[in-house]
Design a protein around this motif. Structure first.
Motif, PDB file in Angstrom:
ATOM      1  N   VAL A 214      34.640  -0.032   9.475  1.00 54.54           N
ATOM      2  CA  VAL A 214      33.669  -0.889   8.797  1.00 54.54           C
ATOM      3  C   VAL A 214      33.385  -0.423   7.380  1.00 54.54           C
ATOM      4  O   VAL A 214      33.343  -1.216   6.436  1.00 54.54           O
ATOM      5  CB  VAL A 214      32.348  -0.954   9.600  1.00 54.54           C
ATOM      6  CG1 VAL A 214      31.274  -1.692   8.817  1.00 54.54           C
ATOM      7  CG2 VAL A 214      32.579  -1.619  10.942  1.00 54.54           C
ATOM      8  N   VAL A 215      33.189   0.883   7.222  1.00 50.14           N
ATOM      9  CA  VAL A 215      32.713   1.433   5.949  1.00 50.14           C
ATOM     10  C   VAL A 215      33.842   1.991   5.097  1.00 50.14           C
ATOM     11  O   VAL A 215      33.791   1.955   3.879  1.00 50.14           O
ATOM     12  CB  VAL A 215      31.648   2.529   6.205  1.00 50.14           C
ATOM     13  CG1 VAL A 215      31.135   3.104   4.895  1.00 50.14           C
ATOM     14  CG2 VAL A 215      30.501   1.970   7.018  1.00 50.14           C
ATOM     15  N   GLY A 216      34.880   2.529   5.732  1.00 49.12           N
ATOM     16  CA  GLY A 216      35.957   3.184   4.991  1.00 49.12           C
ATOM     17  C   GLY A 216      35.910   4.685   5.176  1.00 49.12           C
ATOM     18  O   GLY A 216      35.079   5.220   5.915  1.00 49.12           O
TER      19      GLY A 216
ATOM     20  N   PRO B 149      29.513   7.660   4.268  1.00 45.90           N
ATOM     21  CA  PRO B 149      28.579   6.535   4.099  1.00 45.90           C
ATOM     22  C   PRO B 149      27.199   6.997   3.634  1.00 45.90           C
ATOM     23  O   PRO B 149      26.791   8.134   3.880  1.00 45.90           O
ATOM     24  CB  PRO B 149      28.509   5.935   5.510  1.00 45.90           C
ATOM     25  CG  PRO B 149      28.808   7.082   6.419  1.00 45.90           C
ATOM     26  CD  PRO B 149      29.805   7.928   5.695  1.00 45.90           C
TER      27      PRO B 149
ATOM     28  N   ARG C 154      31.864  -9.670   6.942  1.00 45.06           N
ATOM     29  CA  ARG C 154      31.007  -8.600   7.462  1.00 45.06           C
ATOM     30  C   ARG C 154      30.809  -7.563   6.369  1.00 45.06           C
ATOM     31  O   ARG C 154      31.758  -7.070   5.768  1.00 45.06           O
ATOM     32  CB  ARG C 154      31.669  -7.959   8.694  1.00 45.06           C
ATOM     33  CG  ARG C 154      31.149  -6.585   9.095  1.00 45.06           C
ATOM     34  CD  ARG C 154      29.849  -6.653   9.843  1.00 45.06           C
ATOM     35  NE  ARG C 154      29.362  -5.322  10.159  1.00 45.06           N
ATOM     36  CZ  ARG C 154      29.727  -4.613  11.237  1.00 45.06           C
ATOM     37  NH1 ARG C 154      30.594  -5.120  12.092  1.00 45.06           N
ATOM     38  NH2 ARG C 154      29.218  -3.420  11.459  1.00 45.06           N
TER      39      ARG C 154
ATOM     40  N   ALA D 295      30.027  -3.954   4.653  1.00 42.33           N
ATOM     41  CA  ALA D 295      30.453  -2.593   5.001  1.00 42.33           C
ATOM     42  C   ALA D 295      29.226  -1.777   5.402  1.00 42.33           C
ATOM     43  O   ALA D 295      28.820  -0.825   4.724  1.00 42.33           O
ATOM     44  CB  ALA D 295      31.182  -1.950   3.824  1.00 42.33           C
TER      45      ALA D 295
ATOM     46  N   TYR E  92      27.182  -0.175   8.995  1.00 43.11           N
ATOM     47  CA  TYR E  92      27.285   0.132  10.426  1.00 43.11           C
ATOM     48  C   TYR E  92      25.891   0.438  10.965  1.00 43.11           C
ATOM     49  O   TYR E  92      25.196   1.302  10.426  1.00 43.11           O
ATOM     50  CB  TYR E  92      28.205   1.329  10.642  1.00 43.11           C
ATOM     51  CG  TYR E  92      28.418   1.675  12.097  1.00 43.11           C
ATOM     52  CD1 TYR E  92      29.361   0.997  12.856  1.00 43.11           C
ATOM     53  CD2 TYR E  92      27.666   2.666  12.722  1.00 43.11           C
ATOM     54  CE1 TYR E  92      29.566   1.294  14.194  1.00 43.11           C
ATOM     55  CE2 TYR E  92      27.869   2.976  14.058  1.00 43.11           C
ATOM     56  CZ  TYR E  92      28.817   2.288  14.786  1.00 43.11           C
ATOM     57  OH  TYR E  92      29.010   2.585  16.107  1.00 43.11           O
TER      58      TYR E  92
ATOM     59  N   GLY F 171      26.442   2.886   5.444  1.00 42.38           N
ATOM     60  CA  GLY F 171      27.385   2.001   4.781  1.00 42.38           C
ATOM     61  C   GLY F 171      27.545   2.311   3.314  1.00 42.38           C
ATOM     62  O   GLY F 171      27.134   3.369   2.823  1.00 42.38           O
ATOM     63  N   LYS F 172      28.155   1.356   2.621  1.00 40.86           N
ATOM     64  CA  LYS F 172      28.320   1.463   1.175  1.00 40.86           C
ATOM     65  C   LYS F 172      27.024   1.026   0.500  1.00 40.86           C
ATOM     66  O   LYS F 172      26.378   0.079   0.940  1.00 40.86           O
ATOM     67  CB  LYS F 172      29.484   0.591   0.709  1.00 40.86           C
ATOM     68  CG  LYS F 172      30.835   1.046   1.251  1.00 40.86           C
ATOM     69  CD  LYS F 172      31.963   0.162   0.736  1.00 40.86           C
ATOM     70  CE  LYS F 172      33.315   0.648   1.250  1.00 40.86           C
ATOM     71  NZ  LYS F 172      34.429  -0.211   0.774  1.00 40.86           N
TER      72      LYS F 172
ATOM     73  N   ASP G 205      26.492  -2.652  -0.379  1.00 39.70           N
ATOM     74  CA  ASP G 205      26.324  -3.528   0.781  1.00 39.70           C
ATOM     75  C   ASP G 205      24.963  -3.309   1.435  1.00 39.70           C
ATOM     76  O   ASP G 205      24.326  -4.261   1.912  1.00 39.70           O
ATOM     77  CB  ASP G 205      27.450  -3.295   1.779  1.00 39.70           C
ATOM     78  CG  ASP G 205      28.782  -3.845   1.289  1.00 39.70           C
ATOM     79  OD1 ASP G 205      29.076  -3.663   0.098  1.00 39.70           O
ATOM     80  OD2 ASP G 205      29.514  -4.445   2.078  1.00 39.70           O
TER      81      ASP G 205
END
Length: 218
Positions: free
Chosen positions: A82-84, A88, A127, A129, A131, A161-162, A165
């Motif tokens: 989701v985030v990479g 995060p 969606r 980024a 969680y 997350g980012k 986002d």
């Protein structure tokens, strides 16, 4: 230092963490450029402060530490998906009248799920980024809650997350049009005059007889 240097020579792909016991060693450790340098006393102090100021974040960390490896690996895979790969950022969202007024107004008559809240307010099919790590309701913590979980006034969310986002989520809960869009897909005019016009058009459409244009008295 010698052990760390030898380890780096043997395998330069290693992540090297070094414990600094004294300030005297600061200069050589800085020159060595380890991936991570920690001072035990500072680490303890920072963790104590973090536990006090961010209890939900640390409850998630504790929960992860006490779960088995399979659960941890699954959650890690979900976060990365989701985030990479980057670490995060975390933020807390209070679902109340002060911090999320538009979301609360909507939930008093309609349903708003956690998954809805994590949609892009410009394109709800995307969606964000972000969680969901923890949902707190009436003092009870739910870890990694399902996206189809309906939110309720008084909930507290810990999101990872980012930053950009997370900022969108914090903005969404303040705007009625954004909340309605992520919840239903309906695009609502944001200016007051256009909202009034939109409602008037909708009322006239409901009064219009089927199969004909009809007329409505002013």
């Amino acid at each position: 230092m010698a052990m760390a240097a030898h380890a780096r020579i043997e395998n330069d792909n290693l992540f090297i963490a070094v414990r600094q016991n004294s300030a005297v060693n600061h200069a050589p450790l800085r020159a060595f450029d380890a991936d991570s340098v920690f001072v035990p006393t500072e680490l303890l102090a920072r963790e104590a402060v973090a536990r006090i100021t961010s209890p939900n974040y640390w409850s998630f960390i504790d929960h992860v530490l006490h779960e088995d490896d399979d659960w941890d690996a699954q959650v890690m895979d979900e976060i990365v998906a989701v985030v990479g790969d980057a670490t995060p950022v975390s933020t807390r969202v209070e679902v109340d009248q002060r911090s999320a007024p538009a979301a609360v107004r909507w939930m008093r008559t309609q349903e708003l799920t956690l998954g809805d809240l994590l949609r892009d307010p410009d394109d709800r099919t995307v969606r964000l980024a972000v969680y969901p790590a923890v949902l707190v309701r009436e003092g009870r913590r739910m870890f990694t809650p399902d996206l189809d979980k309906p939110l309720a006034e008084g909930d507290t969310l810990l999101l990872l997350g980012k930053e950009q986002d997370l900022a969108l989520v914090r903005s969404t809960v303040f705007h009625d049009a954004a909340v309605e869009y992520v919840a239903t897909g309906r695009e609502v005019a944001t200016a007051w005059v256009f909202r009034v016009w939109q409602k008037r058009v909708a009322r006239r459409a409901r009064k219009r007889p089927p199969g004909g244009r009809g007329s409505v008295a002013a």
